[in-house]
Design a protein around this motif. Structure first.
Motif, short mmCIF file in Angstrom:
data_model
loop_
_atom_site.label_atom_id
_atom_site.label_comp_id
_atom_site.label_asym_id
_atom_site.label_seq_id
_atom_site.Cartn_x
_atom_site.Cartn_y
_atom_site.Cartn_z
N ARG A 93 10.60 1.83 12.00
CA ARG A 93 9.41 2.20 12.66
C ARG A 93 8.50 2.93 11.60
N GLY A 94 7.12 2.31 11.48
CA GLY A 94 6.52 3.03 10.54
C GLY A 94 5.25 1.78 10.34
N GLU A 95 4.27 2.31 9.53
CA GLU A 95 3.24 1.48 9.01
C GLU A 95 3.36 0.82 7.78
N LEU A 96 3.50 -0.31 7.70
CA LEU A 96 3.36 -1.04 6.42
C LEU A 96 2.05 -1.03 5.56
N LEU A 97 1.99 -0.19 4.68
CA LEU A 97 0.53 -0.06 4.14
C LEU A 97 0.32 -1.41 2.86
N VAL A 98 -0.61 -2.09 3.31
CA VAL A 98 -0.90 -3.09 2.08
C VAL A 98 -2.11 -2.94 1.63
N LYS A 99 -2.56 -2.62 0.38
CA LYS A 99 -3.85 -2.51 -0.36
C LYS A 99 -4.10 -3.95 -1.21
N TYR A 100 -5.12 -4.24 -1.03
CA TYR A 100 -5.54 -5.48 -1.83
C TYR A 100 -6.78 -5.16 -2.40
N ASN A 101 -6.59 -5.36 -3.92
CA ASN A 101 -7.72 -4.94 -4.61
C ASN A 101 -8.38 -3.55 -4.42
N GLY A 102 -7.30 -2.56 -4.14
CA GLY A 102 -7.60 -1.12 -4.15
C GLY A 102 -8.29 -0.53 -2.45
N GLU A 103 -8.16 -1.83 -1.46
CA GLU A 103 -8.92 -1.43 -0.22
C GLU A 103 -7.67 -1.53 0.66
N LEU A 104 -7.74 -0.94 1.66
CA LEU A 104 -6.57 -1.06 2.78
C LEU A 104 -6.90 -2.33 3.45
N PHE A 105 -5.57 -3.26 3.38
CA PHE A 105 -5.87 -4.43 4.00
C PHE A 105 -5.13 -4.41 5.35
N GLY A 106 -3.87 -3.63 5.29
CA GLY A 106 -3.15 -3.93 6.50
C GLY A 106 -2.41 -2.50 6.58
N LYS A 107 -2.11 -2.20 7.89
CA LYS A 107 -1.19 -1.13 8.12
C LYS A 107 -0.65 -1.41 9.47
N ALA A 108 -0.01 -2.35 9.55
CA ALA A 108 0.90 -2.96 10.45
C ALA A 108 2.09 -2.11 11.01
N GLU A 109 2.22 -1.76 12.21
CA GLU A 109 3.43 -1.12 12.58
C GLU A 109 4.65 -2.03 12.80
N CYS A 110 5.70 -1.78 11.91
CA CYS A 110 6.81 -2.34 11.63
C CYS A 110 7.71 -2.63 13.08
N SER A 111 7.72 -1.71 13.81
CA SER A 111 8.60 -1.93 15.08
C SER A 111 7.79 -2.82 16.23
N THR A 112 6.71 -3.02 15.94
CA THR A 112 5.86 -3.23 17.11
C THR A 112 5.70 -5.12 16.99
N ASP A 113 5.69 -5.72 17.86
CA ASP A 113 5.74 -7.03 17.78
C ASP A 113 6.75 -7.70 17.08
N MET A 114 8.10 -7.05 16.82
CA MET A 114 9.19 -7.75 16.14
C MET A 114 9.93 -8.28 17.10
N VAL A 135 5.23 -8.73 8.28
CA VAL A 135 4.97 -7.83 9.41
C VAL A 135 3.57 -8.23 9.91
N SER A 136 3.55 -8.35 11.19
CA SER A 136 2.29 -8.82 11.98
C SER A 136 2.28 -8.26 13.34
N ASN A 137 1.09 -7.89 13.67
CA ASN A 137 0.85 -7.00 15.12
C ASN A 137 -0.32 -8.01 15.70
N LYS A 138 -0.03 -8.00 17.04
CA LYS A 138 -1.17 -8.49 18.03
C LYS A 138 -2.33 -7.31 18.25
N LEU A 139 -3.38 -7.68 18.89
CA LEU A 139 -4.33 -6.76 19.60
C LEU A 139 -4.74 -7.10 20.79
N ASP A 140 -4.18 -6.29 21.72
CA ASP A 140 -4.67 -6.82 23.26
C ASP A 140 -4.06 -8.11 23.48
N GLY A 141 -2.73 -8.42 23.15
CA GLY A 141 -2.19 -9.64 23.33
C GLY A 141 -2.77 -11.03 22.30
#
Length: 335
Positions: A216-237, A265-271
Motif C-alpha cells: 500500500r502506498g503511492e507510486l510517485l512518477v515524475k516525468y521531466n520534473g513534473e508529477l505524472f502519476g501517484k497511483a495507489e499500489c493496493s487499489t485496483d490490483m 500500477v494503474s488506478n481507475k476513477l469512478d469505475g
C-alpha cells in the motif's frame, strides 16, 4: 532491513546493508558477497544480515555514506525476471490503444511474460534508445524477489517465498510491441533492460504498508520534473503477488533470486479511466495510458513517447514522507 548492491567493478556488485533513512551503509560481504549469494543461503544469511542492520542503526559497526548513484539494481542480473499484469485496468487501456480485444479470462487468469534478466540497468543509468520512433515508454511498477518456491504452490504458500520488495522501471518500446505480438510469440525486442530501485526492502520493514501480498502506498512518477502519476499500489490490483508467483510456479519450481513484477500500477476513477494529476486524478505510471485517454476524449493521442533528453523519476514515500526504496532516476539518451 534494507539491502543494496554497490558498484565495485564486478557484474554483481558488493552487498551492503543500508540504514532505514538511506543515509548510511555497511559492508555485508563477510556474510555474503552478493545479494544472490545471500538469497541462495537465506536461512543462514538473513539473521546475520538483520544483526548487522541493527548494529548499523546503533552505529556500532563501520559505515559509509550511501549514495544511490553508486548502487546497481539490487540484483544486477537475475536467474529469472517475470513481469505480470496485476492491474488489469492498464492491460485493458493499452490493448484498446492497439485496437486489440481483451479476452474476459484476463480478469481471472494473470497475464505474464518472461523478460531479459541478464543485464539490468542501474537505477541512475541512462536509458539507451536506438530510435525515437520505437516509442520509448516508462512503466512504474512494484517487484518482489523470491526465495525457492515449489512447483504447484498455492498463492498463500507462494506469498511466504517473498524475500524482498523493490520498485522497477520496466522500459517498453511501444512502437515495436504490435509487430512482435502479431507473431504470437511474445515480447523480445520491445522489452529492453529494466532498472530497479537502489534498495530492496524486507516485507517486515514496510510495516502496515505490506499485507503479505500487496504493497500500500503511492507510486510517485515524475516525468521531466513534473508529477505524472501517484497511483495507489493496493487499489485496483486484480492479482496480488501470491497469485502472480503461484501462476508462475504452476508447472515449474522457482529458484531463489526470481524477480516477479506487478505490471504497471494503474488506478481507475469512478469505475472508468483515470485522469491526469493536473485534472484532479492520480495520473499514470506510463505514457501509453494517457495516450489512450486522449484517444478516447479527442480521437487521437497528443502526448508523445519519450524523446532524447527526457527524464523519469520513480519513488515511494512512507507515512512520514521519507523515501522507502530510494529513487530510480533515468534520462533517455541516443544509443
Amino acid at each position: 532491513m534494507k539491502l543494496a548492491s554497490l558498484k565495485n567493478g564486478h557484474r554483481d556488485g558488493k552487498l551492503v546493508v543500508v540504514s532505514k533513512d538511506l543515509a548510511w551503509c555497511t559492508d555485508a560481504s563477510l556474510i555474503a558477497p552478493t545479494l544472490q549469494a545471500a538469497l541462495d543461503d537465506w536461512d543462514r544469511c538473513e539473521p546475520a544480515l538483520r544483526t548487522l542492520a541493527e548494529q548499523l542503526e546503533r552505529e556500532t559497526v563501520p559505515s559509509e555514506r550511501f549514495h544511490e548513484r553508486e548502487a546497481l539494481s539490487p540484483l544486477p542480473r537475475a536467474y529469472q525476471w517475470a513481469d505480470g499484469s496485476a492491474y488489469v485496468n492498464h492491460v485493458e487501456l493499452v490493448r484498446k490503444a492497439r485496437n486489440a480485444e481483451m479476452p474476459a479470462t484476463f480478469w481471472t487468469d494473470p497475464l505474464m511474460y518472461q523478460g531479459g534478466s541478464d543485464a539490468f540497468l542501474a537505477p541512475r543509468d541512462d536509458i539507451p534508445l536506438g530510435d525515437e520512433a520505437w516509442g520509448c515508454d516508462m512503466e512504474g511498477e512494484i517487484a518482489v524477489i523470491t526465495g525457492d518456491a515449489p512447483a504447484g504452490c498455492s498463492p498463500d504458500e507462494a506469498a511466504k517465498a517473498i524475500r524482498l520488495v523493490m520498485l522497477v522501471n520496466d522500459v517498453s518500446l511501444r512502437g515495436l510491441i504490435p509487430g512482435e505480438l502479431a507473431k504470437g510469440f511474445g515480447f523480445f525486442q520491445s522489452k529492453p533492460p529494466s532498472a530497479f530501485s537502489p534498495v530492496a526492502v524486507t516485507p517486515d520493514e514496510l510495516g502496515t504498508a505490506w499485507d503479505g501480498k500487496k504493497l500500500r502506498g503511492e507510486l510517485l512518477v515524475k516525468y521531466n520534473g513534473e508529477l505524472f502519476g501517484k497511483a495507489e499500489c493496493s487499489t485496483d490490483m486484480t492479482f496480488d503477488f501470491g497469485q502472480l508467483i503461484a501462476h508462475l510456479a504452476k508447472t515449474r519450481p522457482l529458484t531463489a533470486g526470481t524477480i516477479v513484477g506487478s505490471g504497471t500500477v494503474s488506478n481507475k476513477l469512478d469505475g472508468g479511466p483515470g485522469k491526469p494529476v493536473s485534472e484532479g486524478g492520480v495520473g499514470y505510471s506510463c505514457i501509453a495510458e494517457i495516450r489512450m485517454i486522449e484517444t478516447i476524449n479527442n480521437g487521437k493521442p497528443s502526448t508523445p513517447f519519450m524523446k532524447y533528453g527526457d527524464t523519469v523519476r520513480i519513488s515511494m514515500k512512507d507515512a512520514d514522507g521519507h523515501l522507502i526504496f530510494g529513487a530510480i532516476e533515468q534520462t533517455v539518451v541516443k544509443a
